[in-house]
Design an enzyme around this catalytic site. Structure first.
Site, PDB file in Angstrom:
ATOM      1  N   ASP A  30     -44.745  16.069   1.549  1.00  0.00           N
ATOM      2  CA  ASP A  30     -43.990  15.087   0.014  1.00  0.00           C
ATOM      3  C   ASP A  30     -44.297  15.840  -1.108  1.00  0.00           C
ATOM      4  OD1 ASP A  30     -43.438  12.082   0.220  1.00  0.00           O
ATOM      5  OD2 ASP A  30     -43.313  12.975  -1.425  1.00  0.00           O
ATOM      6  N   ILE A  31     -43.041  15.890  -1.557  1.00  0.00           N
ATOM      7  CA  ILE A  31     -43.246  16.962  -2.882  1.00  0.00           C
ATOM      8  C   ILE A  31     -43.697  16.002  -4.533  1.00  0.00           C
ATOM      9  CG2 ILE A  31     -41.147  16.260  -3.792  1.00  0.00           C
ATOM     10  CD1 ILE A  31     -39.855  19.563  -4.033  1.00  0.00           C
ATOM     11  N   ASN A  86     -39.747   3.251   4.675  1.00  0.00           N
ATOM     12  CA  ASN A  86     -38.539   1.883   3.688  1.00  0.00           C
ATOM     13  C   ASN A  86     -37.305   1.985   4.071  1.00  0.00           C
ATOM     14  OD1 ASN A  86     -41.077   1.612   2.166  1.00  0.00           O
ATOM     15  ND2 ASN A  86     -40.007   3.917   0.929  1.00  0.00           N
ATOM     16  N   GLN A  93     -35.924   2.448  -0.103  1.00  0.00           N
ATOM     17  CA  GLN A  93     -36.015   3.343  -0.064  1.00  0.00           C
ATOM     18  C   GLN A  93     -35.318   4.740  -0.794  1.00  0.00           C
ATOM     19  OE1 GLN A  93     -33.115   3.638   3.340  1.00  0.00           O
ATOM     20  NE2 GLN A  93     -33.710   5.715   3.869  1.00  0.00           N
ATOM     21  N   HIS A  99     -37.640   8.844   7.629  1.00  0.00           N
ATOM     22  CA  HIS A  99     -38.236   9.158   7.490  1.00  0.00           C
ATOM     23  C   HIS A  99     -39.584   8.324   7.493  1.00  0.00           C
ATOM     24  CE1 HIS A  99     -36.764   8.256   3.020  1.00  0.00           C
ATOM     25  NE2 HIS A  99     -38.459   8.001   2.692  1.00  0.00           N
TER      26      HIS A  99
HETATM   27  P1  5GP Z   1     -38.564   6.393  -0.151  1.00  0.00           P
HETATM   28  O1  5GP Z   1     -38.467   5.836  -1.224  1.00  0.00           O
HETATM   29  O2  5GP Z   1     -36.993   7.061   0.543  1.00  0.00           O
HETATM   30  O3  5GP Z   1     -39.206   6.282   1.162  1.00  0.00           O
HETATM   31  O4  5GP Z   1     -38.988   8.234   0.189  1.00  0.00           O
HETATM   32  C1  5GP Z   1     -38.774   9.467  -0.713  1.00  0.00           C
HETATM   33  C2  5GP Z   1     -39.864  10.227  -0.574  1.00  0.00           C
HETATM   34  O5  5GP Z   1     -39.072  11.703  -0.639  1.00  0.00           O
HETATM   35  C3  5GP Z   1     -40.823  10.731  -2.229  1.00  0.00           C
HETATM   36  O6  5GP Z   1     -41.946  10.200  -1.804  1.00  0.00           O
HETATM   37  C4  5GP Z   1     -40.065  11.327  -2.575  1.00  0.00           C
HETATM   38  O7  5GP Z   1     -41.275  12.406  -3.154  1.00  0.00           O
HETATM   39  C5  5GP Z   1     -39.909  12.823  -1.132  1.00  0.00           C
HETATM   40  N1  5GP Z   1     -38.700  13.567  -2.011  1.00  0.00           N
HETATM   41  C6  5GP Z   1     -38.008  13.496  -2.220  1.00  0.00           C
HETATM   42  N2  5GP Z   1     -37.047  14.971  -2.426  1.00  0.00           N
HETATM   43  C7  5GP Z   1     -38.240  15.628  -1.970  1.00  0.00           C
HETATM   44  C8  5GP Z   1     -37.641  17.262  -1.338  1.00  0.00           C
HETATM   45  O8  5GP Z   1     -36.815  17.759  -1.915  1.00  0.00           O
HETATM   46  N3  5GP Z   1     -38.664  17.749  -1.100  1.00  0.00           N
HETATM   47  C9  5GP Z   1     -39.924  17.165  -0.089  1.00  0.00           C
HETATM   48  N4  5GP Z   1     -40.771  17.628   0.035  1.00  0.00           N
HETATM   49  N5  5GP Z   1     -39.815  15.371  -0.989  1.00  0.00           N
HETATM   50  C10 5GP Z   1     -39.070  15.309  -1.636  1.00  0.00           C
END
Ligand code: 5GP
Ligand code: ZN
Length: 136
Positions: A30-31, A86, A93, A99
């Site tokens: 995760d970034i 999520n 989400q 994911h």
């Molecule tokens: P969500 O809130 O949708 O469950 O989590 C999305 C996750 O994706 C977040 O933790 C965010 O840091 C990660 N994320 C978003 N864009 C990127 C990206 O371009 N590269 C990586 N490695 N992680 C990402």
């Protein structure tokens, strides 16, 4: 999906730090990690969330989650791990490509992934089961 960030990562059109990959799924860091080793596991084929992904693809992602958790246990030696998906804005989400978060945890790390809850009566639980049984 040409406009999807994680489809771009799967296709190699955006960079990522790949932890593990196979024919069906990809795991990358995760970034914005909640903790060191925070990894996302995604299907190669686009699906929005747990409601949209096929049972087959979901199973392949789950297999990789299992392997990633084992890898991280050895690699970063956490005290515990959270595995989280999520689905939908209401659940937090942000990226609309299925994911699973694999988040290593340490005692005293201060992360808050908890919720408030209170015990339910047997009747309340039965009422929910009745609603499920009606559609099962
Ligand atoms: P969500 O809130 O949708 O469950 O989590 C999305 C996750 O994706 C977040 O933790 C965010 O840091 C990660 N994320 C978003 N864009 C990127 C990206 O371009 N590269 C990586 N490695 N992680 C990402
Ligand atoms: Zn996608």
């Amino acid at each position: 999906m040409s406009d999807c960030t994680f489809c771009k990562i799967v296709a190699g059109r955006l960079p990522s730090h790949r932890v593990l990959e196979d024919e069906h799924a990809l795991a990358f860091l995760d970034i914005r990690p909640a903790s060191p080793g925070h990894t996302l596991v995604v299907p190669r084929v686009h699906a929005r969330d747990v409601w949209e992904i096929s049972e087959f693809s979901h199973g392949k992602v789950a297999d990789m989650v299992h392997r990633v958790a084992a890898l991280l246990k050895t690699a970063v030696a956490p005290d515990g791990v959270n595995v989280k998906h999520n689905a939908g804005e209401a659940a937090g989400q942000d990226v609309l490509h299925y994911h699973v978060h694999v988040v290593p945890r340490w005692h005293g790390d201060g992360l808050r992934l908890t919720w408030n809850s209170s015990p339910a009566s047997a009747r309340e639980l039965e009422k929910v089961l009745e609603r499920v049984a009606a559609v099962r």
